[in-house]
Design an enzyme around this catalytic site. Structure first.
Site, short mmCIF file in Angstrom:
data_model
loop_
_atom_site.label_atom_id
_atom_site.label_comp_id
_atom_site.label_asym_id
_atom_site.label_seq_id
_atom_site.Cartn_x
_atom_site.Cartn_y
_atom_site.Cartn_z
N LYS A 1 -33.74 8.18 -31.89
CA LYS A 1 -33.80 7.23 -33.01
C LYS A 1 -35.10 6.57 -33.17
O LYS A 1 -35.95 6.43 -32.38
CB LYS A 1 -32.71 6.11 -32.65
CG LYS A 1 -31.40 6.52 -32.99
CD LYS A 1 -30.68 5.48 -32.47
CE LYS A 1 -29.21 5.55 -32.87
NZ LYS A 1 -28.49 4.47 -32.11
N GLY B 1 -37.91 6.67 -19.72
CA GLY B 1 -36.46 7.23 -19.69
C GLY B 1 -36.32 8.72 -19.56
O GLY B 1 -36.66 9.32 -18.69
N GLY C 1 -38.20 0.57 -18.68
CA GLY C 1 -38.18 -0.21 -19.57
C GLY C 1 -39.70 -1.08 -19.45
O GLY C 1 -40.26 -1.13 -20.51
N ARG D 1 -39.07 5.99 -5.79
CA ARG D 1 -39.40 4.61 -5.91
C ARG D 1 -39.83 3.89 -4.51
O ARG D 1 -40.72 3.21 -4.44
CB ARG D 1 -38.39 3.54 -6.70
CG ARG D 1 -38.14 3.75 -7.91
CD ARG D 1 -37.30 2.91 -8.79
NE ARG D 1 -37.54 2.81 -9.86
CZ ARG D 1 -36.88 2.25 -11.07
NH1 ARG D 1 -35.80 1.95 -10.66
NH2 ARG D 1 -37.45 2.05 -12.16
#
Ligand code: AMP
Length: 396
Positions: free
Chosen positions: A198, A354, A377, A35
């Site tokens: 999921k 992620g 995110g 980063r």
């Protein structure tokens, strides 16, 4: 899009919101400086113009209180190391001393402000706090893609104090362009690959990308909700029964939109959720009782390979198996290999969000795809079609 390349920052003090929320070890040393290096081009451009840079970032979640553990002084040496320059440090992000340090900053110099989140006002998006920060500089640059989905003082609110001198940093521009390349301007065929555990956490993404893609590959745990909804026997595989009607709806919508959906055909099944479990291959519709699917099978890998090799634009989010267990990582590795091969042949590939980012770094694919997103995110919210507050604030 107004980026730092559209302005000459000579003699300007430029407030640059970066995302230096880097991982650290027990001694608080930086363990991955991605980063920091990602923000270097923006910082270098401003310095090359003859401007000075005031860096603002948060680190961790100090919840509005200053504490040694979350102090940026621990990451300052790594920032200096990556930028190849000495960096001054203000022990608070606002206040008299900081104002003095900012006003004395000379062209070519860099000042790092202490953790913004030592003040509650940052996360609350406080206007007065944003105004105090804004007084430190003549221009504002947002290069913090990783926090662009937050409506915080330094990411969204501050921009209004710079109606004519607010810009996107080069990292931010690259991230936004990569998303656009997939969702708006990508060369066809466009293939999205979604995996992970999921379906519930990916529903909005699926709905948003369906109109933009030609193929949708679904792997990982979420595939079993589709397979069961289609009448398959999935044994003990992970499933969200309440999402089965939704899974059928997605298949129907895809059909209407002429999007081809690829579900696994065969899977590697295990007799328990463990790396040491007994394993074998099975047809995905006929998994025996007490067995569970933990990776995609060899036939599936070949099918996915062919689709990926035929694609000109590829988006990948989520592993297609439990890649954390070496005995069930082969399917995800094969997928990485296929994407790398297609990229070599000229496809544009974006890996975002992620676990798949962790995967490509860990397994050495980061340099073999076109772009690896730095924001988890923020990337997911962009793929969901949401406008990021940090982007909207600079765009108005
Ligand atoms: P997510 O956070 O939803 O993107 O899911 C990522 C996680 O999904 C990883 O930790 C994988 O281990 C897990 N995963 C992938 N495939 C399966 C599977 N077949 N069964 C259970 N978990 C899975």
């Amino acid at each position: 899009m107004k980026t730092v390349n559209n302005f000459n920052f000579k003699d300007k003090k430029v407030l640059v919101r970066v995302d230096f929320n880097v991982p650290q070890n027990d001694e608080l040393k930086v363990t991955d400086n991605t980063r920091i290096s990602a923000a270097k081009p923006t910082i270098d451009k401003i310095l090359k113009d003859g401007g000075s840079v005031i860096l603002m970032t948060h680190l961790g979640r100090p919840k509005g209180k200053s504490s040694d553990e979350f102090s940026l002084k621990h990451i300052l040496p790594e920032i200096e190391n990556v930028l190849g320059k000495s960096v001054k440090f203000a022990e608070d992000c606002i206040g008299e001393n900081t104002t003095k340090m900012a006003s004395e900053l000379q062209s070519g110099e860099i000042l790092l402000l202490e953790n913004l989140r030592f003040h509650n006002e940052e996360e609350n998006g406080d206007k007065d706090f944003a105004e105090k920060l804004s007084k430190l500089g003549d221009a504002y640059v947002n290069d913090a893609f990783g926090t662009a989905h937050r409506k915080h003082a330094s990411t969204a609110v501050i921009a209004k104090f710079f109606p004519l001198t607010k810009f996107f940093g080069l990292l931010m521009a690259k991230e936004l362009e990569a998303i656009d390349k997939v969702l708006k301007t990508g060369e066809r065929p466009i293939t999205a690959i979604l995996g992970g555990s999921k379906i519930s956490s990916k529903i909005t993404i699926i709905e948003n990308i369906l109109p933009a893609v030609d193929n949708l590959i679904i792997g990982g745990g979420m595939a079993f909700t589709f397979i069961k909804a289609l009448g398959g026997h999935i044994g003990n595989s992970i499933v969200e029964e309440d999402k089965m009607p939704l899974a059928l709806e997605i298949l129907e919508k895809a059909k209407q939109k002429n999007v081809k959906i690829y579900l696994p055909a065969d899977v590697i099944i295990a007799d328990s959720f463990s790396n040491d479990a007994e394993k074998k291959e099975a047809d995905v519709y006929h998994i025996p009782e007490n067995w569970q699917g933990l990776d995609v099978g060899t036939r599936t890998r070949d099918i996915f390979h062919d689709v990926i090799l035929d694609s000109k634009t590829i988006l990948w989010n989520g592993p297609v198996g439990v890649f954390e267990m070496p005995n069930f990582s082969a399917g995800t590795e094969s997928l990485g290999e296929s994407i790398a091969e297609s990229t070599k042949l000229g496809a544009f590939s974006l890996v975002g969000g992620g676990d798949s980012v962790a995967f490509v770094k860990q397994f050495g694919y980061a340099d073999k795809v076109s772009y690896v997103s730095t924001g988890g995110g923020a990337m997911l919210e962009s793929l969901e079609g949401l406008e990021l507050p940090g982007v909207a604030a600079v765009n108005v």
